[in-house]
Design an enzyme around this catalytic site. Sequence first.
Site, PDB file in Angstrom:
ATOM      1  N   TYR A  43       0.638  -1.947 -12.163  1.00 55.80           N
ATOM      2  CA  TYR A  43      -0.686  -1.791 -12.549  1.00 55.80           C
ATOM      3  C   TYR A  43      -0.841  -1.141 -14.117  1.00 55.80           C
ATOM      4  O   TYR A  43      -1.889  -0.517 -14.264  1.00 55.80           O
ATOM      5  CB  TYR A  43      -1.439  -1.242 -11.424  1.00 55.80           C
ATOM      6  N   GLY A  50       0.928  -1.147  -0.004  1.00 57.26           N
ATOM      7  CA  GLY A  50       0.012  -0.013   0.160  1.00 57.26           C
ATOM      8  C   GLY A  50       0.711   1.295   0.065  1.00 57.26           C
ATOM      9  O   GLY A  50       0.161   2.494  -0.251  1.00 57.26           O
ATOM     10  N   GLU A 100       4.152  -6.542   1.870  1.00 61.89           N
ATOM     11  CA  GLU A 100       3.512  -6.909   0.347  1.00 61.89           C
ATOM     12  C   GLU A 100       3.613  -5.703  -0.476  1.00 61.89           C
ATOM     13  O   GLU A 100       2.656  -5.355  -1.246  1.00 61.89           O
ATOM     14  CB  GLU A 100       2.244  -7.622   0.508  1.00 61.89           C
ATOM     15  N   PRO A 101       4.805  -5.002  -0.578  1.00 63.18           N
ATOM     16  CA  PRO A 101       4.718  -3.910  -1.415  1.00 63.18           C
ATOM     17  C   PRO A 101       4.790  -4.325  -2.894  1.00 63.18           C
ATOM     18  O   PRO A 101       5.392  -5.352  -3.252  1.00 63.18           O
ATOM     19  CB  PRO A 101       6.357  -3.405  -1.370  1.00 63.18           C
ATOM     20  N   GLY A 102       3.946  -3.452  -3.544  1.00 64.18           N
ATOM     21  CA  GLY A 102       3.781  -3.976  -5.091  1.00 64.18           C
ATOM     22  C   GLY A 102       4.391  -2.648  -5.836  1.00 64.18           C
ATOM     23  O   GLY A 102       5.487  -2.536  -6.432  1.00 64.18           O
ATOM     24  N   ARG A 103       3.533  -1.772  -5.802  1.00 63.27           N
ATOM     25  CA  ARG A 103       3.817  -0.351  -6.693  1.00 63.27           C
ATOM     26  C   ARG A 103       4.966   0.035  -6.111  1.00 63.27           C
ATOM     27  O   ARG A 103       5.983   0.644  -7.055  1.00 63.27           O
ATOM     28  CB  ARG A 103       2.810   0.732  -6.191  1.00 63.27           C
ATOM     29  N   TYR A 127      -9.178   5.088 -12.534  1.00 63.97           N
ATOM     30  CA  TYR A 127      -9.160   5.768 -11.250  1.00 63.97           C
ATOM     31  C   TYR A 127      -8.930   7.495 -11.229  1.00 63.97           C
ATOM     32  O   TYR A 127      -8.462   8.090 -10.251  1.00 63.97           O
ATOM     33  CB  TYR A 127      -7.753   5.292 -10.560  1.00 63.97           C
ATOM     34  N   CYS A 176     -12.610   4.406 -29.101  1.00 60.67           N
ATOM     35  CA  CYS A 176     -13.639   5.057 -29.204  1.00 60.67           C
ATOM     36  C   CYS A 176     -14.393   5.505 -28.043  1.00 60.67           C
ATOM     37  O   CYS A 176     -15.927   4.997 -27.909  1.00 60.67           O
ATOM     38  CB  CYS A 176     -14.448   4.410 -30.173  1.00 60.67           C
TER      39      CYS A 176
END
Length: 420
Positions: free
Chosen positions: A373, A239, A273-276, A316, A344
């Site tokens: 992401y 997060g 659990e870092p992702g970003r 987002y 479109c």
Amino acid sequence: MSVFAYRHGRLHAEGVALETIAETCGTPVYVYSRSAIEDAYREFAGALDGLNATICYGVKANANLAVIRTLARLGAGADVVSGGELSRAVAAGIRPADIVFSGVGKTRDEMAQALAAGIGQLNVESEAELAVLGEVAQGLGVNAPTALRVNPDIAVDTTDKIATGRYEHKFGIPIEDAARVYERGSRTPGIRMVGLAIHIGSQILDLAPFRSAFAALADCVRGLRRAGLAVERLDLGGGLGIAYIDETVPGLGSFADVVRDTVGSLGCGLVVEPGRRLVGNAGILLSRVLYSKETPEKRFVIVDAAMNDLLRPTLYRARHAVVPATRPAGGEEIRRVDVVGPICETGDYLALGVDLPMLGEGDLVAIMSAGAYGAVMASYYNGRGLVGEVMVHGDAHAVIRPFQDPAALQALDRLPDWLE
Ligand code: LLP
């Protein structure tokens, strides 16, 4: 200094000019820097030094095998949320014992796959799931190492679609029910309760909600222990946010202080659990300008990347910086434009109201901070191919997933015999 920088007026990823990548690999294409991923991991690991913590990379942020392998070589574990991600993590060389399986909706097949692989922890998010996991584990004659994900009912300041820590969200077990459910788990055949897990949301730029959530978790541990239940492990989730434009980002040292202050003295093994934070700033989406045009209201730069390649702005309203691949000479006119794709829908944009020099057909732009992401959320909407991915290492670059041609995707469709 960022690994994405101008050299002799041309934007590079490490030692490779983006122009070269566009010429050899085509556009749109994601470009990742191996050293940026490695530096981000080392910074995280360094900050947590002495806390008995395992970094389980949140694979959902970027599941390319080369990205996972880069982190596996540094000793990372993985946090996965599907059988597909589990299989990628194992194939990339992550030790199964260092893999955590999160998510509210694991199927029996996925549980069996995880248990057969010998993964280190499954995070259970409901009593119904706990019962099913017990059954599946018993069927395989094993005990499932299980953590209970608790929902602390804490708000975070982020986009509503990625906040997860309130009771209105589908995640976890209300923290007030944790003791009862944990106790039930400890009596369930096939289950071995190892600890608690939490994850309050993503792209969080303020440490206060982490502090509240971890403090609530610590209270929960003390309560469980008073009731005679063992808690060996705490999974603190991911997060931590990154800078997309000019956000102030919490330092990892300060994050580690929050961890130390709240859960550091409980004697638990910790998981983060870092992702970003590990991959977000390590990647860009490289795209070529097709056209520029003006209406009485606006100026548009139409590029060959679109919302199917990078969904975050549309989904987002996320903001990504856009940078020309050739450094503006200075003194030239800067225009406020919307950078949009060929799809479109009016919602198909990559950046709204950004200041760029005059761009025309063939010019290249980099959509920054797209390593997390980005490619994982791509689709082939509007009959477009699936975007490719390249990794740079010093002066070398390699295609780590080729562009999937629309024809190859079309070939997957089947005509039923009653339509022939
Ligand atoms: N652990 C769990 C249980 C998660 O649900 C997530 C992300 C993470 C770890 C990693 O979070 P991170 O450190 O990356 O914030 N697609 C959205 C983000 C969705 C995040 C979902 N869960 C976006 O583009 O912003």
